[in-house]
Motif scaffolding. Structure first.
Motif, PDB file in Angstrom:
ATOM      1  N   LEU A  34      12.797   2.296   5.805  1.00 50.45           N
ATOM      2  CA  LEU A  34      11.502   1.930   4.541  1.00 50.45           C
ATOM      3  C   LEU A  34      10.866   1.226   4.752  1.00 50.45           C
ATOM      4  CD1 LEU A  34      10.802   4.568   2.135  1.00 50.45           C
ATOM      5  CD2 LEU A  34      11.026   2.895   0.494  1.00 50.45           C
ATOM      6  N   THR A  35      10.611   0.189   4.844  1.00 48.43           N
ATOM      7  CA  THR A  35       9.619  -0.622   5.492  1.00 48.43           C
ATOM      8  C   THR A  35       9.205  -0.632   6.667  1.00 48.43           C
ATOM      9  OG1 THR A  35      10.922  -2.151   4.402  1.00 48.43           O
ATOM     10  CG2 THR A  35       9.573  -2.615   5.462  1.00 48.43           C
ATOM     11  N   VAL A  43       0.450   1.346  -0.191  1.00 46.17           N
ATOM     12  CA  VAL A  43       2.112   1.853  -0.148  1.00 46.17           C
ATOM     13  C   VAL A  43       3.033   1.414   0.361  1.00 46.17           C
ATOM     14  CG1 VAL A  43       2.332   3.324   1.758  1.00 46.17           C
ATOM     15  CG2 VAL A  43       0.229   3.513   0.786  1.00 46.17           C
ATOM     16  N   GLN A  44       3.129  -0.044   0.957  1.00 44.72           N
ATOM     17  CA  GLN A  44       3.794  -0.665   1.391  1.00 44.72           C
ATOM     18  C   GLN A  44       4.631  -1.014   0.032  1.00 44.72           C
ATOM     19  OE1 GLN A  44       3.098  -3.142   4.472  1.00 44.72           O
ATOM     20  NE2 GLN A  44       1.722  -2.516   5.442  1.00 44.72           N
ATOM     21  N   ALA A  83       6.552   1.707  -1.507  1.00 43.12           N
ATOM     22  CA  ALA A  83       7.315   2.037  -0.649  1.00 43.12           C
ATOM     23  C   ALA A  83       8.855   0.672  -1.047  1.00 43.12           C
ATOM     24  CB  ALA A  83       7.115   1.600   0.487  1.00 43.12           C
ATOM     25  N   THR A 105       6.817   2.948   7.137  1.00 45.27           N
ATOM     26  CA  THR A 105       5.349   1.865   6.308  1.00 45.27           C
ATOM     27  C   THR A 105       4.613   1.425   6.521  1.00 45.27           C
ATOM     28  OG1 THR A 105       6.400   0.946   4.251  1.00 45.27           O
ATOM     29  CG2 THR A 105       6.275   3.254   3.829  1.00 45.27           C
ATOM     30  N   ARG A 106       5.527   0.295   7.151  1.00 43.99           N
ATOM     31  CA  ARG A 106       4.769  -0.669   8.377  1.00 43.99           C
ATOM     32  C   ARG A 106       2.703  -0.754   8.416  1.00 43.99           C
ATOM     33  NH1 ARG A 106       8.529  -2.051  11.884  1.00 43.99           N
ATOM     34  NH2 ARG A 106       9.057  -3.045  10.815  1.00 43.99           N
ATOM     35  N   ALA A 125       0.777   1.342   6.636  1.00 44.00           N
ATOM     36  CA  ALA A 125       0.367   1.728   5.555  1.00 44.00           C
ATOM     37  C   ALA A 125      -0.841   0.658   5.198  1.00 44.00           C
ATOM     38  CB  ALA A 125       1.419   2.537   4.851  1.00 44.00           C
TER      39      ALA A 125
END
Length: 170
Positions: free
Chosen positions: A14-15, A25-26, A29, A18-19, A21
């Motif tokens: 998941l990380t 957003v991070q 997440a 969204t790296r 983003a």
């Protein structure tokens, strides 16, 4: 069985997703991963229990169970004597208990409830669920349904004849 590595893998995925983003957003997440961890842990335990049931069906008398010990699932294999040795009686393998019945609303919907228990009660519930070879959630659902229908919970002795009775009745 430590589920932490599996949960960390999901969090890492998941990380990574969204790296690139925005920070908001991070953070969302990361918050989502933390909130979902208990549900994911339960789902992984149910998966392990389902796999154990399927493996048990394929074995010649041995029983594979998933038990909860100290908050962690534990895989236990109970070896039964083989039928080839006529001098050793082979105890019957109890069938897996059926899943709990669907809710009475006819839609099969479920609801999530947060439940806070005193630590000693929680430990007793975990022990009872482990003895029955089911998840804590399944054990609590059965206990609640038994209370609401006036039926005897599965953890109460049915008789003193040494036979095991599992399942649901309405």
């Amino acid at each position: 069985m430590d589920l932490s590595a599996y949960l960390s893998g999901i969090r890492d995925s998941l990380t990574a997703a969204t790296r690139t983003a925005p920070d908001a957003v991070q953070q969302a997440a990361d918050d989502l991963a933390q909130v979902l961890e208990p549900s994911l842990r339960l789902t992984l335990m149910e998966l392990a229990s389902d796999i154990a049931s399927e493996v048990t069906v394929e074995l010649d008398g041995d029983v594979v169970e998933v038990r909860l010990r100290g908050g962690q699932p534990e895989i236990v294999v109970q070896h039964r004597p083989r039928a080839e040795d006529p001098t050793v009686p082979v105890p019957p393998v109890p069938p897996a208990p059926p899943p709990p019945p669907a809710p009475d609303d006819g839609e099969g919907a479920t609801a999530r409830v947060s439940l806070r228990l005193p630590e000693n009660v929680k430990e007793r519930v975990e022990d009872a669920a482990a003895r029955e070879g089911v998840s804590v959630n399944t054990w609590l659902v059965r206990a609640a349904q038994a209370q609401l229908t006036g039926a005897r919970p599965a953890s109460e002795p049915q008789s003193t004849t040494g036979r095991r009775l599992t399942g649901w009745a309405r």
